[in-house]
Design an enzyme around this catalytic site. Structure first.
Site, PDB file in Angstrom:
ATOM      1  N   TRP A   1      41.082  -3.543 -24.534  1.00 50.19           N
ATOM      2  CA  TRP A   1      40.000  -3.784 -25.507  1.00 50.19           C
ATOM      3  C   TRP A   1      40.546  -4.537 -26.729  1.00 50.19           C
ATOM      4  CZ3 TRP A   1      34.836  -3.626 -25.553  1.00 50.19           C
ATOM      5  CH2 TRP A   1      34.188  -2.968 -24.525  1.00 50.19           C
TER       6      TRP A   1
ATOM      7  N   TRP B   1      16.636  -5.048 -42.183  1.00 48.38           N
ATOM      8  CA  TRP B   1      17.466  -3.985 -42.768  1.00 48.38           C
ATOM      9  C   TRP B   1      16.689  -3.256 -43.859  1.00 48.38           C
ATOM     10  CZ3 TRP B   1      21.199  -3.236 -39.590  1.00 48.38           C
ATOM     11  CH2 TRP B   1      21.839  -4.306 -38.954  1.00 48.38           C
TER      12      TRP B   1
ATOM     13  N   ASN C   1      38.154   7.340 -32.681  1.00 44.54           N
ATOM     14  CA  ASN C   1      37.261   6.308 -32.139  1.00 44.54           C
ATOM     15  C   ASN C   1      35.851   6.831 -31.877  1.00 44.54           C
ATOM     16  OD1 ASN C   1      36.702   3.663 -30.921  1.00 44.54           O
ATOM     17  ND2 ASN C   1      36.490   4.873 -29.054  1.00 44.54           N
TER      18      ASN C   1
ATOM     19  N   GLU D   1      42.431   0.537 -22.986  1.00 43.00           N
ATOM     20  CA  GLU D   1      42.190   0.473 -24.440  1.00 43.00           C
ATOM     21  C   GLU D   1      43.026  -0.645 -25.056  1.00 43.00           C
ATOM     22  OE1 GLU D   1      39.731   2.029 -25.754  1.00 43.00           O
ATOM     23  OE2 GLU D   1      39.407   3.145 -23.909  1.00 43.00           O
TER      24      GLU D   1
ATOM     25  N   TRP E   1      32.193  -3.092 -34.902  1.00 49.40           N
ATOM     26  CA  TRP E   1      30.921  -3.065 -35.640  1.00 49.40           C
ATOM     27  C   TRP E   1      29.825  -3.805 -34.896  1.00 49.40           C
ATOM     28  CZ3 TRP E   1      29.266   0.270 -38.963  1.00 49.40           C
ATOM     29  CH2 TRP E   1      30.202   1.065 -39.609  1.00 49.40           C
TER      30      TRP E   1
ATOM     31  N   TRP F   1      25.490  -3.875 -40.571  1.00 49.67           N
ATOM     32  CA  TRP F   1      26.800  -3.504 -40.034  1.00 49.67           C
ATOM     33  C   TRP F   1      27.918  -4.112 -40.863  1.00 49.67           C
ATOM     34  CZ3 TRP F   1      29.697  -7.720 -38.384  1.00 49.67           C
ATOM     35  CH2 TRP F   1      29.015  -8.873 -38.027  1.00 49.67           C
TER      36      TRP F   1
HETATM   37  C1  LIG Z   1      33.110   0.586 -35.779  1.00 51.88           C
HETATM   38  C2  LIG Z   1      34.525   0.495 -35.231  1.00 51.88           C
HETATM   39  C3  LIG Z   1      35.515  -0.140 -35.971  1.00 51.88           C
HETATM   40  C4  LIG Z   1      36.827  -0.243 -35.481  1.00 51.88           C
HETATM   41  N1  LIG Z   1      37.781  -0.870 -36.237  1.00 51.88           N
HETATM   42  C5  LIG Z   1      39.042  -1.000 -35.754  1.00 51.88           C
HETATM   43  C6  LIG Z   1      40.039  -1.657 -36.516  1.00 51.88           C
HETATM   44  O1  LIG Z   1      39.806  -2.175 -37.616  1.00 51.88           O
HETATM   45  N2  LIG Z   1      41.304  -1.713 -36.004  1.00 51.88           N
HETATM   46  C7  LIG Z   1      41.616  -1.177 -34.776  1.00 51.88           C
HETATM   47  O2  LIG Z   1      42.782  -1.255 -34.363  1.00 51.88           O
HETATM   48  N3  LIG Z   1      40.673  -0.584 -34.026  1.00 51.88           N
HETATM   49  C8  LIG Z   1      39.399  -0.468 -34.471  1.00 51.88           C
HETATM   50  N4  LIG Z   1      38.459   0.174 -33.710  1.00 51.88           N
HETATM   51  C9  LIG Z   1      38.799   0.591 -32.334  1.00 51.88           C
HETATM   52  C10 LIG Z   1      39.323   2.021 -32.158  1.00 51.88           C
HETATM   53  O3  LIG Z   1      38.506   2.939 -32.815  1.00 51.88           O
HETATM   54  C11 LIG Z   1      40.771   2.189 -32.651  1.00 51.88           C
HETATM   55  O4  LIG Z   1      41.594   1.183 -32.134  1.00 51.88           O
HETATM   56  C12 LIG Z   1      41.339   3.543 -32.204  1.00 51.88           C
HETATM   57  O5  LIG Z   1      40.539   4.590 -32.672  1.00 51.88           O
HETATM   58  C13 LIG Z   1      42.766   3.676 -32.721  1.00 51.88           C
HETATM   59  O6  LIG Z   1      43.269   4.939 -32.410  1.00 51.88           O
HETATM   60  P1  LIG Z   1      44.464   5.110 -31.390  1.00 51.88           P
HETATM   61  O7  LIG Z   1      45.570   4.181 -31.740  1.00 51.88           O
HETATM   62  O8  LIG Z   1      44.790   6.552 -31.324  1.00 51.88           O
HETATM   63  O9  LIG Z   1      43.785   4.642 -30.025  1.00 51.88           O
HETATM   64  P2  LIG Z   1      44.197   4.878 -28.507  1.00 51.88           P
HETATM   65  O10 LIG Z   1      43.034   5.494 -27.827  1.00 51.88           O
HETATM   66  O11 LIG Z   1      45.502   5.547 -28.381  1.00 51.88           O
HETATM   67  O12 LIG Z   1      44.284   3.382 -27.941  1.00 51.88           O
HETATM   68  C14 LIG Z   1      45.502   2.628 -27.919  1.00 51.88           C
HETATM   69  C15 LIG Z   1      45.322   1.318 -28.639  1.00 51.88           C
HETATM   70  O13 LIG Z   1      44.328   0.522 -28.001  1.00 51.88           O
HETATM   71  C16 LIG Z   1      43.627  -0.242 -28.984  1.00 51.88           C
HETATM   72  N5  LIG Z   1      42.204   0.134 -28.937  1.00 51.88           N
HETATM   73  C17 LIG Z   1      41.688   1.322 -28.572  1.00 51.88           C
HETATM   74  N6  LIG Z   1      40.333   1.268 -28.597  1.00 51.88           N
HETATM   75  C18 LIG Z   1      40.009   0.016 -29.000  1.00 51.88           C
HETATM   76  C19 LIG Z   1      38.767  -0.654 -29.224  1.00 51.88           C
HETATM   77  N7  LIG Z   1      37.579  -0.054 -29.019  1.00 51.88           N
HETATM   78  N8  LIG Z   1      38.808  -1.927 -29.670  1.00 51.88           N
HETATM   79  C20 LIG Z   1      39.990  -2.563 -29.868  1.00 51.88           C
HETATM   80  N9  LIG Z   1      41.194  -1.987 -29.663  1.00 51.88           N
HETATM   81  C21 LIG Z   1      41.194  -0.712 -29.231  1.00 51.88           C
HETATM   82  C22 LIG Z   1      44.218   0.100 -30.334  1.00 51.88           C
HETATM   83  O14 LIG Z   1      45.194  -0.872 -30.645  1.00 51.88           O
HETATM   84  C23 LIG Z   1      44.862   1.452 -30.074  1.00 51.88           C
HETATM   85  O15 LIG Z   1      45.941   1.719 -30.930  1.00 51.88           O
HETATM   86  C24 LIG Z   1      37.130   0.292 -34.194  1.00 51.88           C
HETATM   87  C25 LIG Z   1      36.127   0.928 -33.459  1.00 51.88           C
HETATM   88  C26 LIG Z   1      34.845   1.039 -33.966  1.00 51.88           C
HETATM   89  C27 LIG Z   1      33.784   1.733 -33.139  1.00 51.88           C
END
Ligand SMILES: Cc1cc2nc3c(=O)[nH]c(=O)nc-3n(C[C@H](O)[C@H](O)[C@H](O)COP(=O)(O)OP(=O)(O)OC[C@H]3O[C@@H](n4cnc5c(N)ncnc54)[C@H](O)[C@@H]3O)c2cc1C
Length: 494
Positions: A293, A321, A358, A290, A399, A376
């Protein structure tokens, strides 16, 4: 020795801060500076929830610096002019900062670096935010990656990330800004308050209850996660009703903690062999992916500067749209009044806490783009304003993933069914009941589709659709078919 300016930006921490370490090298006096210039981010100036976070994070940073006897100098206005004025006032001879990878800020920073160097300043930028800077990961043919798995494999091939830097052992303020001997150092909260980052009408109670912005809060969150949650990450990360993920995202966005520190904390825990169980190791690997990602999102944004605004796959520019002339459809989604419980619960969690799970982000996104067929970019903007972790790279990637138009995106024909998703990942309906109290008295098996419950069951639960909770604003099956037909229309001929 002339002082060095440490220009704080998205790196609001003292440990593992290469710019601060370099500025303080050889015991040189350091002038910590924050310059508020949101307009310089162009169309993507931070939103309201980000501003709330920034306010508290700056206060925490100022307090941490004050503990070391350093005042955080806070200014507003054009960044280059402000830096030049500070250099003239203090005689600073060097400027250090950590890089941000957003297109408008890359342009600005390049200009600042050039202008200061032309005036004979020593100027250096550093990497605090990423394990792998975007230009350091390339395919065999020297191009950027479009898919996550090969990107992450290439990152892993580069070996372990470098270890985080310690907090500089000694920080010294320039004589011009030192407090008299024996006088206590205080953070200048008034200077942070003067930035006007807090909302005029206080809607931030839910954010205050949930979060502790700042470096200490970030470390508490990381330590608590590694000790208590990581072991069950593999099974818990998809369940919105439990705290199964780290919730580090806002801390990482504001650089209160860096990915090298997160990486090291996981490795230390792994090395201690806390459990040795397969699930644990799998969870740790998934968690690190993650973080991967996040790296990938920065990689894509760096190589495609219009990624926040335009579909990476140009065919999606022609997507038909749905018209929403008075914005009523969008507003119902934003307010969590769609009548689809998992969607509404997610949107209310977002509004109340500045964060959304997420799995639920994917579901609400799919509903907006596919069932409502709204662009989106409209969802991206709402997230931008309401998320405390709003991040240009990760939000655009999320998005465009949902829309099917981005790098490594969900296939266009994948339309999440929010009822099935709820039944699978919130089987007891606890998440929905928490955010939608009107549904809490329904038996668990009906909470994700109250319209399908027998009328007597709804009556027993004190629920009249259209009164305490809306009717579904669309038919999920019919809107799915309409979305598939629309996607078919933009498919490549032949
Ligand atoms: C439509 C959409 C919009 C999103 N917008 C953002 C946003 O603006 N900022 C953001 O930080 N994340 C975003 N995410 C990704 C993800 O949802 C969040 O990073 C995650 O939910 C944060 O929770 P956590 O810290 O508990 O994640 P954990 O599962 O604990 O993951 C650890 C870290 O990994 C990174 N991470 C995890 N998943 C992703 C991912 N899919 N993409 C990029 N980084 C990721 C984050 O920095 C996160 O803190 C988005 C996802 C979607 C589907």
């Amino acid at each position: 020795m002339s002082a060095a300016i440490c220009w704080f930006r998205r790196d609001l921490r003292l440990a593992d801060n290469p710019a601060l370490t370099a500025a303080a090298h050889d015991g040189r006096p350091v002038l910590p500076v924050y310059i508020h210039a949101p307009d310089e981010a162009g169309a993507w100036a931070p939103g309201a929830a980000s501003n709330w976070w920034l306010h508290h994070s700056l206060r925490a940073l100022a307090a941490a610096l004050a503990d070391h006897g350093l005042p955080l100098i806070i200014r507003q206005g054009d960044t280059l002019a402000t830096l030049q004025a500070l250099i003239a006032e203090t005689g600073a001879g060097a400027v250090h900062w950590n890089r941000i990878y957003e297109p408008a800020l890359i342009r600005r920073d390049k200009g600042i670096k050039q202008a200061l160097r032309e005036h004979g300043l020593e100027v250096h930028s550093h990497n605090a935010a990423l394990l792998h800077e975007p230009w350091t990961v390339q395919t065999g043919t020297g191009s950027d990656y479009k898919a996550f798995t090969p990107f992450w494999r290439a990152c892993r091939r580069q070996g372990e990330p470098s270890p985080p830097l310690p907090r500089p052992p000694r920080l010294q303020a320039p004589e011009t800004v030192q407090s008299p001997p024996g006088a206590p150092h205080h953070a200048d909260n008034a200077a942070v308050d003067a930035l006007g980052l807090l909302p005029a009408i206080d809607w931030a109670g839910g954010l205050r209850a949930r979060w502790q912005p700042g470096e200490d809060g970030a470390h508490k969150r990381l330590e608590g996660f590694v000790a208590a949650t990581l072991a069950a990450y593999a099974s818990g990360r998809d369940l919105p009703a439990v705290e199964g993920t780290s919730r580090l995202s806002p801390h990482l966005h504001f650089g209160e903690i860096g990915p090298r520190q997160v990486w090291q904390a996981v490795q230390i825990h792994l090395a201690r062999g806390q459990t040795g169980a397969g699930d644990w190791l799998q969870g740790a690997e998934q968690f690190l992916a993650e973080i991967g990602w996040r790296e990938f999102a920065h990689h894509v944004l760096y190589h495609h500067p219009d990624f926040p605004d335009a579909p990476l796959n140009p065919r999606f520019a022609d997507f038909p749209w749905q018209d929403d002339p008075d914005g009523a459809l969008l507003r119902a989604w934003e307010r969590g009044e769609t009548g689809i419980p998992l969607v509404d619960a997610g949107m209310r969690e977002l509004y109340a806490t500045g964060w959304m799970h997420n799995r639920v982000r994917m579901v609400v996104g799919s509903f907006l783009v596919k069932n409502l067929r709204l662009p989106w970019q409209a969802g991206e903007r709402w997230f931008w304003d309401t998320l405390v972790d709003a991040d240009l790279a990760s939000n655009s990637l999320g998005w465009q993933w949902v829309a099917g138009s981005g790098a490594d995106a969900a296939p266009y024909f994948r339309v999440f069914n929010p009822v099935r998703q709820g039944e699978r990942f919130d089987a007891e309906g606890d998440y929905v009941a928490h955010w939608l109290p009107a549904l809490a008295r329904l038996p668990a098996k009906h909470r994700h589709a109250p319209w399908a419950a027998p009328a007597a069951v709804r009556a027993d639960a004190g629920l009249t659709l259209g009164v305490q909770y809306p009717h579904p604003m669309v038919d999920l099956g019919a809107s799915r078919q309409a979305a598939l037909a629309a996607f078919q229309a933009i498919k490549k001929p032949g």
